[in-house]
Design an enzyme around this catalytic site. Structure first.
Site, PDB file in Angstrom:
ATOM      1  CB  CYS A   1       2.770   2.818  -0.831  1.00 37.85           C
ATOM      2  SG  CYS A   1       4.244   1.882  -0.335  1.00 37.85           S
TER       3      CYS A   1
ATOM      4  NE  ARG B   1       3.688  -5.350  -4.550  1.00 34.39           N
ATOM      5  CZ  ARG B   1       3.777  -6.038  -3.405  1.00 34.39           C
ATOM      6  NH1 ARG B   1       3.467  -7.315  -3.371  1.00 34.39           N
ATOM      7  NH2 ARG B   1       4.177  -5.433  -2.306  1.00 34.39           N
TER       8      ARG B   1
ATOM      9  CG  HIS C   1      -0.127  -1.112  -0.679  1.00 40.04           C
ATOM     10  ND1 HIS C   1       0.492  -2.335  -0.654  1.00 40.04           N
ATOM     11  CD2 HIS C   1       0.847  -0.209  -0.465  1.00 40.04           C
ATOM     12  CE1 HIS C   1       1.790  -2.170  -0.459  1.00 40.04           C
ATOM     13  NE2 HIS C   1       2.037  -0.889  -0.335  1.00 40.04           N
TER      14      HIS C   1
ATOM     15  CB  CYS D   1       2.092  -1.581   3.163  1.00 36.01           C
ATOM     16  SG  CYS D   1       3.326  -0.296   2.874  1.00 36.01           S
TER      17      CYS D   1
HETATM   18 CO    CO Z   1       3.674  -0.090   0.633  1.00 37.55          CO
END
Ligand code: CO
Length: 214
Positions: free
Chosen positions: A46, A50, A102, A105
């Site tokens: 993604c 982070r 993750h 998201c």
């Molecule tokens: Co994401």
């Protein structure tokens, strides 16, 4: 031409320190890398700031080929992703493709809500479709957060299959090239990656419907 804004000067300073630190430890590091790259892994993750690919798995420049987009999607008509995949598999001959999603998201969350965001709503339709098709998984989950996390996992699994169905991955398997496609998920709150254990190593693991024959 204007010079780099002062606000960004710290980034350039950070870069100098980073490059100098590496060169001090290993003076051949950059000259060697400049000649070639031979990563063993392709990371599809993604865009979320982070979830920085190399840092999470402790890999240096040259060790990870990376493609990132919103919600780590593998869309069959995405020329950008297909080009990255083809180059990674056919030219660099990576051994592993890792789809790493993750939890929490934002892209997945947005695909479950009715708030209009604009162009990106079209991109996220892939996930909205998935949510629609997998309603059974959600009927016993009451917490919104858990629902999002469940869809984050299902989304990774879907992308592992999407990758395996591409002609690029199937051609590699048909040639006997060792290639595994993995689905992982990263926790923003603890920094840990978990294997969703949906690895596909060969075409025989796919439904008959998706197997291409030459
Ligand atoms: Co994401």
């Amino acid at each position: 031409m204007a010079k780099t804004d002062n606000a960004l000067q710290n980034l350039i300073n950070n870069n100098r320190k980073w490059a100098d630190d590496i060169s001090t430890k290993d003076p051949d590091f950059f000259p060697t890398l400049a000649k070639q790259q031979a990563p063993e892994y392709l990371w599809i993750g993604c865009s979320d700031s982070r979830v920085p690919a190399n840092e999470i798995v402790g890999l240096l420049p040259g060790e990870l080929f990376v493609h990132r987009n919103v919600a780590n999607l593998v869309v069959h008509t995405d020329m950008n992703l297909l080009s990255v995949l083809q180059y990674a598999v056919e030219v660099l001959k990576v051994r592993h493709v890792i789809v790493c999603g993750h939890y929490a998201c934002g892209g997945v969350k947005a695909a479950m809500q009715d708030q209009k965001l604009g162009l990106i709503d079209n991109w996220l339709l892939e996930i909205r479709d998935l949510y629609h098709h997998k309603q059974d998984y959600f009927k016993d989950i009451s917490s919104e957060e858990e629902k999002v996390d469940k869809l984050c996992e299902l989304n990774v699994v879907r992308q592992v299959y999407n990758l395996s169905h591409t002609s690029i991955v199937q051609d590699a398997w048909a040639k006997g090239q060792p290639l595994s496609v993995h689905g992982w998920i990263y926790g923003l709150s603890d920094g840990k990656v978990n294997d969703l254990e949906v690895t596909i190593n060969e075409g025989s693991q796919l439904s008959e419907l998706f197997r291409l024959k030459s």
